[in-house]
Write an enzyme that holds these catalytic residues in place. Sequence first.
Site, PDB file in Angstrom:
ATOM      1  N   GLU B  58       0.832  -1.207   0.000  1.00  0.00           N
ATOM      2  CA  GLU B  58       0.000   0.000   0.000  1.00  0.00           C
ATOM      3  C   GLU B  58       0.864   1.254   0.000  1.00  0.00           C
ATOM      4  O   GLU B  58       0.490   2.289  -0.555  1.00  0.00           O
ATOM      5  CB  GLU B  58      -0.933   0.018   1.220  1.00  0.00           C
ATOM      6  CG  GLU B  58      -2.137  -0.905   1.086  1.00  0.00           C
ATOM      7  CD  GLU B  58      -1.780  -2.380   1.231  1.00  0.00           C
ATOM      8  OE1 GLU B  58      -0.699  -2.686   1.779  1.00  0.00           O
ATOM      9  OE2 GLU B  58      -2.581  -3.219   0.787  1.00  0.00           O
ATOM     10  N   HIS B 127     -10.490  -5.472   8.672  1.00  0.00           N
ATOM     11  CA  HIS B 127     -11.058  -5.218   7.347  1.00  0.00           C
ATOM     12  C   HIS B 127     -12.449  -4.606   7.444  1.00  0.00           C
ATOM     13  O   HIS B 127     -13.248  -4.739   6.531  1.00  0.00           O
ATOM     14  CB  HIS B 127     -11.136  -6.519   6.535  1.00  0.00           C
ATOM     15  CG  HIS B 127      -9.811  -7.139   6.244  1.00  0.00           C
ATOM     16  ND1 HIS B 127      -9.100  -7.832   7.189  1.00  0.00           N
ATOM     17  CD2 HIS B 127      -9.049  -7.132   5.116  1.00  0.00           C
ATOM     18  CE1 HIS B 127      -7.961  -8.256   6.657  1.00  0.00           C
ATOM     19  NE2 HIS B 127      -7.901  -7.838   5.397  1.00  0.00           N
TER      20      HIS B 127
END
Lengths: 427, 325
Positions: B58, B127
């Site tokens: 990321e 998540h």
Amino acid sequence: MAGYVAIPKLGMAMIEATVVKWQVPEGGHVNRGEVVVTIETEKTNWDVEAQDSGWLHLLVPEDETVPVGRVIGLLAETEAELATLQAKGAPVIMTTAPEPADEPGPGAAPPPAGEAPAVPGRQGATRASPVAKKIAEEHGIDLSAITPTGPDGRIVREDVERAIAARQAAPAPVAAPAPASASASAGIVDGKRVAATIPIKGMRRAIAEHMHRSLQVAAQLTYIGEADMSGTVALRRKLIAQEASLGFRATYTDIIVMAAARALRDVPILNSSIVGEEIRVWDDVNIGVAVALDQGIEGGLIVPVVRNVDRKPLRQVSKELAALVEKARAGQLLPDDVSGGTFTVTNLATVGGGWFVGTPIINQPQSAIVAIGPVTDRPVAIDGQVVIRPVMPYSLTYDHRVVDGAPAARFAARFAELLSEPALLLV
Amino acid sequence: MRDIPYRIAMQEALAEEMARDEKVFVVGEDVQAGTFGVTSTLVQRFGPARVIDTPLSETAVAGTALGAAMAGYRPVADFMFADFIYIAGNEVLVNAAKWRFAHGGKVSLPLVFLAAMGGGARNGPEHSMSPESLIMHTPGLKLAVPSTPYDAKGLLKSAIRDNNPVVFFYHKRLLGLRGDVPEEEYTVPFGVADVKREGTDVTVVATALQVQHALRVADEVKDRVSVEVIDPRTLEPLDIDSIVRSVEKTGRLVVADEDTERCGVGAEIITQVIERAFDSLDAPPKRVCAANLPIPGGFIEASVLPQPASILAAIEAVTGRTLKA
């Protein structure tokens, strides 16, 4: 539950009260606005009105002394609810935290969860939503007269709007509703233009109740005399000259308080109170000194107390009094600072001009008070000669229930003698 | 007007902007396939040079976008899960947010960070987050949180055209929500709240999925209480004026948001309302947020995440009315 009965805070120094008489018996019904209980504080008896209607369950018996804010009775909406409350006994519930100066005692327990009544979050503050407060203020609605229907027992907008509608439906009141605080209020009442409207509450209410009650309960009369102040004026002049080395600045009031204390030791009956069926002659000589407060148009008055004046040197009395006056003006007096007085001195010399006397009202439960006028140079005949002497008029009000004319006159003569010859204070 | 899903509305926004401006490109992990279906089909139309799959980093995704933006491109970087912004925290929260200021305004950073927010999909604590307050708390970032297909498309087009970094959170449980989207070109401006439902008794400010929850609750109780539902649509810039106007009308405020309650979106909005409209309040405002806990995996996540019943309870608390049937 409809509501509760709690010990109100009636004066700045009030920390507790005694339940004197329940005017409504256990389980009796009381209507909002009716006297439900009479309580006694150090200064006064007070009839507490019910803030709500309901069936009364007593939590505190007569003759018990409890702190300000303690809930002493619960008001049930229904008789069934009354039975439930009665079955629960007498829980200790407070509407406020104890006074900061107060030791937290067993009575200061927080309300038990689940059964606490809706109580004000702050002493004296009505719980209302911000918008309810704003609309009430705009329409001159007294929030304390509104029954809350909002969450957590809070007055909400709808409640105030209902009160406004009810007022519009009712015939117009004679006088405009009193605003929340002293304020210039335009308008004409009884053909006279109104400059300001001052609500009788807080300190004003305490003074009003206290002074009126004093005149009702005591047989007061006033003895007026003059003291030759030449000795005191000379003494003070010397003390002022030595101010730097002495470490204090003596005032006339300091010396007068000293003289009053010594005179009370010589004529102790003036240093007394009626308690029940007895006269208590106090061994402590605690002199209250009236201090005028600058609180806008209505002014204000408080009486801090210097303890055991007869056993203290002038320097200590002067310093203690100066500190108390400063605290009084700053609004920082603690309950102990204003309680326990046995005699009062009020000095109006700095306010009034010229020669004057008055008829001061006794500060209950004391038996006498002396008011002091200004020291002015006046012609006095001494040994066949007219001479100019500094003279101070004084006015001694005493309670004839306790003090007869002769001891009052003896006290006055001794008081004047000590001021004329302050060296006698050394004896 | 067509009835299309939120996911397709976002896809249309990306495609239209990529067609309109060749500097626009998409970068991220598996964006060619499109994990949530948002970036799917773009590679067929615009090719792999403008729909770039990256390794699993990321930081690299964000750094690539940041550098490209400084070089004059208009990248759209997809983090897949909003939770992953924490991994790229330095690129997003420090570099992207501050470099225009640090460079004295000499660089523009026209980039969009896309990410799926929210729970309800039983994805567990790593998540399921909705880290809106993290972005709101960081000066230099804009934040869009659309609740409808119409807003998702219009806000995403505005985000791509914006010359400053925008974080764009799409909610996982809204991706299939269908709604009216015009055929013709339009954008939704930032900093303009939308009154999703008019009412007079209580203002519910809601974001993302909570808007749909609030609308459902408002409809259920419509005979007993009139609920106004306001969607700020962007939390930075925040259209506090519209919220204040509504509270001045209703006197009661509930803020429903899926981020954690403590120091969250509700706390910020309620504080701003109290600062500006204290005298209009008729009851203490209420927050409806995720509890101050990690979001659990599996079905028990519902006990931490705000539910329609939580909004109903808050409306009952601020109105003092019992509304449950």
